[in-house]
Design a protein around this motif. Structure first.
Motif: not given
Length: 323
Positions: A173, A176, A206
């Motif tokens: 993440a 991202d 996401t």
């Protein structure tokens, strides 16, 4: 037969999923979608202004959905989705449905991008003779072909070497937003590709239940993302076919790093991880005339073409409509 036409609502989700399943049982396009998948797409759609439900005696017999683009460039290509229940085909419902969807697409387009040319598009599996005939009868032309490819993960998979000064790492993440920007740059010259906004990216990856970060990989050069493989899993495929499939949604490499084997290294590690996680097959879709020659990369990784989809387009003027 009296038809009732109205917009879809979220309450129609189970009926739409059931109708899609009934049609897929006959059409065998490979497009397997669950009620949860439809609920997710309906949550993002303008159902009131861009959808149609067709009912006979209060039963849903056909549906249609208009999907505009958020950030079109040059031409606004609006996708038209939908189907007619097999028991109600050959009655002209599909023809009228497409005509009404084109009209809705024009209205949504005029409200959002009035100074841009409009093309209504619909994706057709090449073996769906009825759908092909309908699109062509309404004046749609075959603008592009896309191959759907698969590879079985049961046998040993070749491990492509990692290019010098390159590192392959699992998706995280922390990268991202960087991956979103690299993805937009990598696909900038691809036909009909538009930049994904943060909201679209979150919906696709996401925040999507279908995204599987643990089976997605990034290529780094000096710590910066230069390539990616982003994967999804659709449980309905396994429930319907008995095969656990990994869908490889996006594969890309920045232009300046192409030709070095980055994509091959990413793919081989993705497939190896997928096999270790119990996936039996991997699949993806690619433009038949992809400018980066991606088809060769996939074929060298063991993928083989299983289906062909046709992107049919119809230029739509301010007052034009299908014949």
């Amino acid at each position: 037969m009296e038809l009732v036409w109205r917009a879809l609502t979220t309450a129609d989700t189970p009926a739409v999923a059931a109708l899609h399943h009934a049609a897929e049982t006959v059409d065998d396009t490979g497009e397997l979608l669950s009620e949860e998948d439809f609920a997710a797409s309906f949550a993002e759609a303008d159902l009131a202004g861009g959808s149609l439900a067709v009912l006979v005696d209060d039963a849903l017999v056909a549906y249609g959905l208009v999907v505009p683009r958020e950030n079109p460039v040059g031409t606004h290509r609006v996708r038209l989705d939908g189907t007619v229940h097999p028991d109600f085909r050959r009655h002209g419902i599909g023809r009228e449905l497409m005509g009404r969807l084109v009209a809705l697409a024009r209205e949504l387009h005029t409200a959002r991008h009035p100074d841009m040319p409009l093309v209504a598009k619909t994706m057709v599996e090449s073996r769906s003779a009825g759908h092909v005939a309908l699109a062509e009868a309404l004046g749609f032309s075959a603008d592009r072909h896309f191959y759907e490819l698969e590879v079985a993960l049961g046998e040993s998979l070749a491990q492509a070497p990692i290019p010098p000064a390159c590192e392959i790492v699992p998706f995280s993440a922390a990268h991202d937003e960087e991956v979103r920007l690299v993805c937009n740059a990598a696909f900038a010259e691809h036909w009909d590709s538009v930049a994904r906004s943060p909201q679209e990216w979150a919906a696709s990856f996401t925040n999507s239940k279908r995204f599987v970060p643990q089976t997605s990989f990034l290529a780094l050069h000096d710590g910066a993302v230069i390539g990616f493989v982003l994967s999804r899993h659709y449980p309905v495929v396994e429930e319907t076919t008995g095969v656990r499939e990994l869908w490889i949604g996006d594969v890309g490499t920045l232009r300046e790093h192409r030709g070095r084997g980055v994509a091959s290294a990413l793919l081989s590690r993705t497939l190896a991880r997928a096999k270790a996680q119990g996936y039996q097959r991997a699949a993806l879709s690619v433009d038949a005339v992809n400018p980066t020659r991606a088809l060769g990369v996939y074929e060298r990784a063991g993928f083989r073409v299983t289906r062909t989809w046709i992107d049919y387009g119809l230029p739509v003027g301010s007052s034009s409509s299908p014949a």
